[in-house]
Design a protein around this motif. Structure first.
Motif, short mmCIF file in Angstrom:
data_model
loop_
_atom_site.label_atom_id
_atom_site.label_comp_id
_atom_site.label_asym_id
_atom_site.label_seq_id
_atom_site.Cartn_x
_atom_site.Cartn_y
_atom_site.Cartn_z
N VAL A 280 0.86 -1.19 0.00
CA VAL A 280 0.00 0.00 0.00
C VAL A 280 0.89 1.24 0.00
O VAL A 280 1.95 1.24 0.62
N VAL A 281 0.47 2.30 -0.70
CA VAL A 281 1.15 3.57 -0.60
C VAL A 281 0.15 4.61 -0.11
O VAL A 281 -1.01 4.62 -0.53
N GLN A 282 0.59 5.44 0.82
CA GLN A 282 -0.26 6.50 1.38
C GLN A 282 0.48 7.83 1.30
O GLN A 282 1.60 7.95 1.79
N LEU A 302 -3.43 16.68 -8.53
CA LEU A 302 -2.39 15.79 -8.03
C LEU A 302 -2.41 14.52 -8.87
O LEU A 302 -3.48 14.01 -9.21
N SER A 303 -1.24 14.02 -9.19
CA SER A 303 -1.14 12.76 -9.94
C SER A 303 -0.22 11.84 -9.15
O SER A 303 0.98 12.07 -9.07
N ILE A 304 -0.81 10.80 -8.52
CA ILE A 304 -0.04 9.88 -7.70
C ILE A 304 0.38 8.69 -8.57
O ILE A 304 -0.46 7.99 -9.13
N HIS A 305 1.69 8.47 -8.70
CA HIS A 305 2.22 7.36 -9.48
C HIS A 305 2.70 6.28 -8.51
O HIS A 305 3.65 6.49 -7.76
N TYR A 306 2.04 5.13 -8.55
CA TYR A 306 2.38 4.03 -7.66
C TYR A 306 2.58 2.77 -8.49
O TYR A 306 1.62 2.10 -8.87
N ASN A 307 3.85 2.49 -8.81
CA ASN A 307 4.19 1.35 -9.67
C ASN A 307 3.37 1.41 -10.97
O ASN A 307 3.47 2.38 -11.70
N GLU A 308 2.52 0.41 -11.25
CA GLU A 308 1.78 0.41 -12.51
C GLU A 308 0.49 1.20 -12.45
O GLU A 308 -0.25 1.28 -13.44
N ALA A 309 0.18 1.80 -11.30
CA ALA A 309 -1.07 2.56 -11.14
C ALA A 309 -0.80 4.05 -11.07
O ALA A 309 0.19 4.50 -10.50
N VAL A 310 -1.72 4.84 -11.68
CA VAL A 310 -1.65 6.30 -11.62
C VAL A 310 -3.04 6.81 -11.24
O VAL A 310 -4.05 6.40 -11.81
N TYR A 311 -3.08 7.74 -10.28
CA TYR A 311 -4.34 8.32 -9.81
C TYR A 311 -4.28 9.82 -10.03
O TYR A 311 -3.48 10.52 -9.41
N ILE A 336 -4.83 15.30 4.96
CA ILE A 336 -5.47 14.57 3.86
C ILE A 336 -4.57 13.41 3.47
O ILE A 336 -3.37 13.59 3.25
N SER A 337 -5.15 12.22 3.39
CA SER A 337 -4.39 11.03 2.99
C SER A 337 -5.01 10.44 1.72
O SER A 337 -6.22 10.22 1.65
N ILE A 338 -4.16 10.21 0.73
CA ILE A 338 -4.57 9.56 -0.51
C ILE A 338 -3.91 8.19 -0.55
O ILE A 338 -2.68 8.09 -0.47
N VAL A 339 -4.72 7.15 -0.63
CA VAL A 339 -4.21 5.79 -0.49
C VAL A 339 -4.50 4.99 -1.76
O VAL A 339 -5.62 5.02 -2.28
N ILE A 340 -3.49 4.29 -2.26
CA ILE A 340 -3.65 3.33 -3.35
C ILE A 340 -3.18 1.98 -2.82
O ILE A 340 -2.05 1.85 -2.36
N GLU A 341 -4.06 1.01 -2.90
CA GLU A 341 -3.76 -0.30 -2.31
C GLU A 341 -4.06 -1.42 -3.30
O GLU A 341 -5.13 -1.45 -3.91
N LYS A 342 -3.13 -2.33 -3.47
CA LYS A 342 -3.41 -3.58 -4.17
C LYS A 342 -4.15 -4.48 -3.19
O LYS A 342 -3.59 -4.87 -2.17
N ARG A 361 -12.11 -13.05 -17.54
CA ARG A 361 -10.69 -13.31 -17.27
C ARG A 361 -10.11 -12.09 -16.58
O ARG A 361 -10.12 -10.98 -17.13
N LEU A 362 -9.63 -12.27 -15.36
CA LEU A 362 -9.08 -11.17 -14.59
C LEU A 362 -7.70 -10.81 -15.14
O LEU A 362 -6.80 -11.64 -15.19
N LEU A 363 -7.54 -9.56 -15.56
CA LEU A 363 -6.30 -9.12 -16.20
C LEU A 363 -5.33 -8.47 -15.23
O LEU A 363 -4.13 -8.39 -15.51
N THR A 364 -5.83 -7.95 -14.12
CA THR A 364 -4.99 -7.27 -13.14
C THR A 364 -5.45 -7.61 -11.73
O THR A 364 -6.53 -8.16 -11.53
N GLU A 365 -4.64 -7.24 -10.77
CA GLU A 365 -5.09 -7.26 -9.38
C GLU A 365 -6.11 -6.13 -9.18
O GLU A 365 -6.24 -5.24 -10.02
N GLY A 366 -6.79 -6.17 -8.08
CA GLY A 366 -7.69 -5.08 -7.75
C GLY A 366 -6.92 -3.94 -7.08
O GLY A 366 -6.01 -4.17 -6.29
N PHE A 367 -7.28 -2.71 -7.43
CA PHE A 367 -6.66 -1.52 -6.83
C PHE A 367 -7.74 -0.72 -6.11
O PHE A 367 -8.74 -0.34 -6.72
N ASP A 368 -7.51 -0.48 -4.84
CA ASP A 368 -8.46 0.29 -4.03
C ASP A 368 -7.94 1.71 -3.88
O ASP A 368 -6.83 1.94 -3.38
N PHE A 369 -8.73 2.69 -4.32
CA PHE A 369 -8.37 4.10 -4.24
C PHE A 369 -9.21 4.75 -3.14
O PHE A 369 -10.44 4.66 -3.16
N THR A 370 -8.55 5.42 -2.20
CA THR A 370 -9.25 5.99 -1.04
C THR A 370 -8.71 7.38 -0.73
O THR A 370 -7.50 7.62 -0.85
#
Length: 633
Positions: A280-282, A302-311, A336-342, A361-370
């Motif tokens: 998880v990244v916060q 704001l653009s949060i870059h977390y490995n293969e995910a961008v928010y 304020i906390s912005i969280v991206i979680e696999k 067919r699941l192509l990726t893991e699930g990503f939770d944005f909070t």
């Protein structure tokens, strides 16, 4: 190799003195050609024809060792090249704040043997060059550290160093010019203290006595400001998962603001690079500093870059004052906390099971944005952003079929997957999927293909099966779509709500819509989003067939909700002989739908506004609208 200062008029003498020490004549000739070529670039570049000043795909940047410095301390920057192809020599121009910085030295860091030329210092501008030498020597490719530049921190405040241009020369003496205008901002302490820890000095915004915080590095770039979160703290969640915490202080955001001011041509975007091996990244930010940022740049994001995910988060969706009131706190005390979680554990197992049960067919893991706001031990979570669509992207290391792949929202409470507006872009062997929705949740990518037995040879088959594969439409049965049946107002409202990725909500003001009806949530969401009206204050008429002019009106409102609505040209209706039959309230919407290419007439001369729309017509119109809004490919 360290560079030596020189004057423009003495360049040739210096070069020929050096050449006399080289024994091999072929090396001398090559070196002479390269240096004369670089010299000519310095002297005649301003008068070269524009067509000679060719651009290059390579990219150059300045990177500071730290975004802060003590007074009289050294500030060291690295000139770096990316995507280099056969880089043999270069000339760089840097501008710096001479009121706060004093130039000390430049050291070449390119591999191999060569000579430095420079620097030429004129007011706040620094020009220097370097070339490789040797028989059969090629240029450098890939990522290359070109040189190390050192300044002395001469006065307190925020100092800006800007890379203005780089002229690159290949081993074949082909040159290109880069003018990306990359800037770095460095905060210099006023009393020899580290400005990243104002608590030790007594008057920082975070209060006296606070622990030192290692500030992320702030750099300007062509697309905004980059914050390199190299240093993170780690904590363990209650569920045992590891969290990488990135803390952006008020000073870091102040540095970002200064960098945005110094680069007005760039987008007002702060890119936080928070790549981590943790689950998880916060990213934590002070609410009061964000208020300052929004006040100066109303369209900042704001653009949060977390490995293969961008928010990508527009700051205006953060209702900071309302959240502070809900927390019964002042803005200066709100984090304020912005969280991206696999997602992991039971949720990940649910996601996998749901995909399997639905034939996906699941192509990726699930990503939770909070997004959370916290103060005094109290926390609130923001899940909905009104009418503002927020983007999040996931990169996949394979080529995906955009016709069969889609983004989905996963609800662990129900185990249901729903369509999310998603577009796909492939580059090489990688695909980036960008999902847009006015809210947060768990997102993933799936592959799904759906066909219907009764669609063989039908004119709308491709569009219907495309949207069915994306979970937007379904058949009357699992095997039959029944394209020529009419579609009701409730059914079309449900199609629009699903296509726009909206959350269903109950709406009980209509006497003919019961909370037990399958369409109650869709009708409620359509009313809330302004997509539809009742035929009276207390009646929606869900089972009535939708007419073509009603459909045009709802499509126009859907385009407005999605963010892209064309200007209506009522003259476009003059092509239809039955234009006078179009209701006054529907004429502008009909013209907008025609302008967007979403609707056409029943024939070249008839719009047929009162005709009932068929299921096939409704799906085709929806598909065109989603493509027009770039919600699907």
């Amino acid at each position: 190799m360290r560079s030596e200062p020189f004057k423009e008029e003495g360049i040739k003498q210096t070069l020929f003195s050096r050449f006399s020490k080289i024994e091999r004549m072929d090396s001398v000739n090559r070196l002479l050609r390269c240096w004369i070529f670089l010299l000519m670039l310095v002297l005649v570049w301003p008068v070269l024809p524009e067509e000679i000043r060719a651009g290059t795909a390579s990219d150059f940047s300045l990177e500071a060792g730290s975004s802060t410095s003590e007074l009289n301390g050294d500030i060291t920057l690295t000139l770096k090249g990316r995507s280099m192809v056969d880089l043999y020599g270069y000339e760089a121009v840097i501008e710096f704040d001479e009121s706060k910085l004093q130039f000390k030295e430049i050291e070449n860091t390119m591999p191999g043997s060569g000579f430095s030329m420079g620097p030429i210092i004129k007011s706040s501008s620094l020009t220097f060059a370097y070339t490789k030498v040797g028989k059969g020597v090629g240029g450098e490719s890939g990522i290359v550290n070109l040189s190390r530049i050192t300044f002395k921190a001469a006065a307190p405040g925020t100092a800006s160093i800007k890379l203005v241009s780089v002229k690159a020369v290949s081993s074949q003496e082909i040159e290109n010019k880069w003018t990306g205008a990359n800037s770095v901002a460095v905060v210099i302490g006023s009393d020899g203290s580290n400005p990243s820890n104002p608590g030790t000095g007594g008057s920082g915004r975070r209060g006296g006595g606070s622990a030192a915080v290692s500030q992320p590095q702030v750099q300007s770039s062509s697309d905004g400001v980059r914050v390199l979160a190299n240093n993170t703290t780690q904590r363990i969640n209650a569920d045992g998962r590891s969290v990488a915490v990135v803390t952006l202080t008020a000073d870091t955001i102040a540095n970002a603001i200064e960098a945005l001011k110094a680069n007005p041509a760039a987008m007002n975007k702060i890119i936080i690079e928070a790549s981590s091996q943790q689950d998880v990244v916060q990213v934590d930010l002070p609410a009061l500093a964000l208020i300052d940022l929004i006040r100066l740049f109303s369209n900042a994001s704001l653009s949060i870059h977390y490995n293969e995910a961008v928010y990508d988060l527009p700051l205006l969706v953060l209702d900071l004052k309302k959240w502070a009131d809900s927390l019964q706190a002042e803005l200066k005390d709100v984090k304020i906390s912005i969280v991206i979680e696999k997602v992991g554990g039971a949720t990940a197992q649910q996601l996998t099971a749901s995909a399997r049960e639905n034939g996906f067919r699941l192509l990726t893991e699930g990503f939770d944005f909070t997004i959370m706001a916290e103060s005094g031990g109290r926390t609130i979570t923001a899940n909905e952003f009104g009418s503002t669509y927020v983007s999040r992207s996931i990169e996949v290391a394979s080529v995906l079929d955009s016709g069969k792949s889609t983004g989905v929202l996963f609800d662990p409470a129900t185990g249901v997957m729903k369509f999310v507006p998603t577009t796909f872009k492939t580059s090489g062997e990688k695909t980036t999927a960008t999902m847009r929705r006015p809210g947060n949740s768990i997102y993933a990518l799936v592959e799904h293909s759906k066909t219907f037995a009764d669609m063989s040879g039908h004119w709308a088959r491709q569009d219907i099966e495309l949207l069915a594969s994306k979970l937007i439409v379904s058949g009357r049965t699992d095997s039959d779509f029944v394209p020529e049946e009419t579609i009701t107002r409730a059914e079309f409202a449900a199609l629009l709500v699903r296509g726009l990725g909206l959350t269903e909500t109950e709406f009980t003001s209509f006497h003919d819509v019961s909370t037990k009806d399958w369409f109650a949530g869709a009708v409620g969401a359509a009313i809330k989003a302004g997509l539809a009206d009742g035929i009276s204050d207390d009646k929606f008429a869900p089972y009535e067939n939708i007419t073509r002019e009603q459909m045009a009106t709802m499509m126009s409102r859907a385009m407005k909700a999605a963010g892209k609505l064309p200007t209506a040209d009522l003259k476009s209706l003059e092509a239809f002989e039955d234009r006078i039959s179009i209701s006054t309230w529907a004429r502008e919407s009909a013209a907008q739908s025609i302008a967007a290419g979403i609707m056409k007439g029943k024939s070249s001369s008839a719009f047929d506004p009162g005709a009932s729309a068929t299921r096939a017509e409704a799906v085709v119109v929806l598909k065109r609208m989603l493509q027009y809004e770039q919600f699907i490919n």
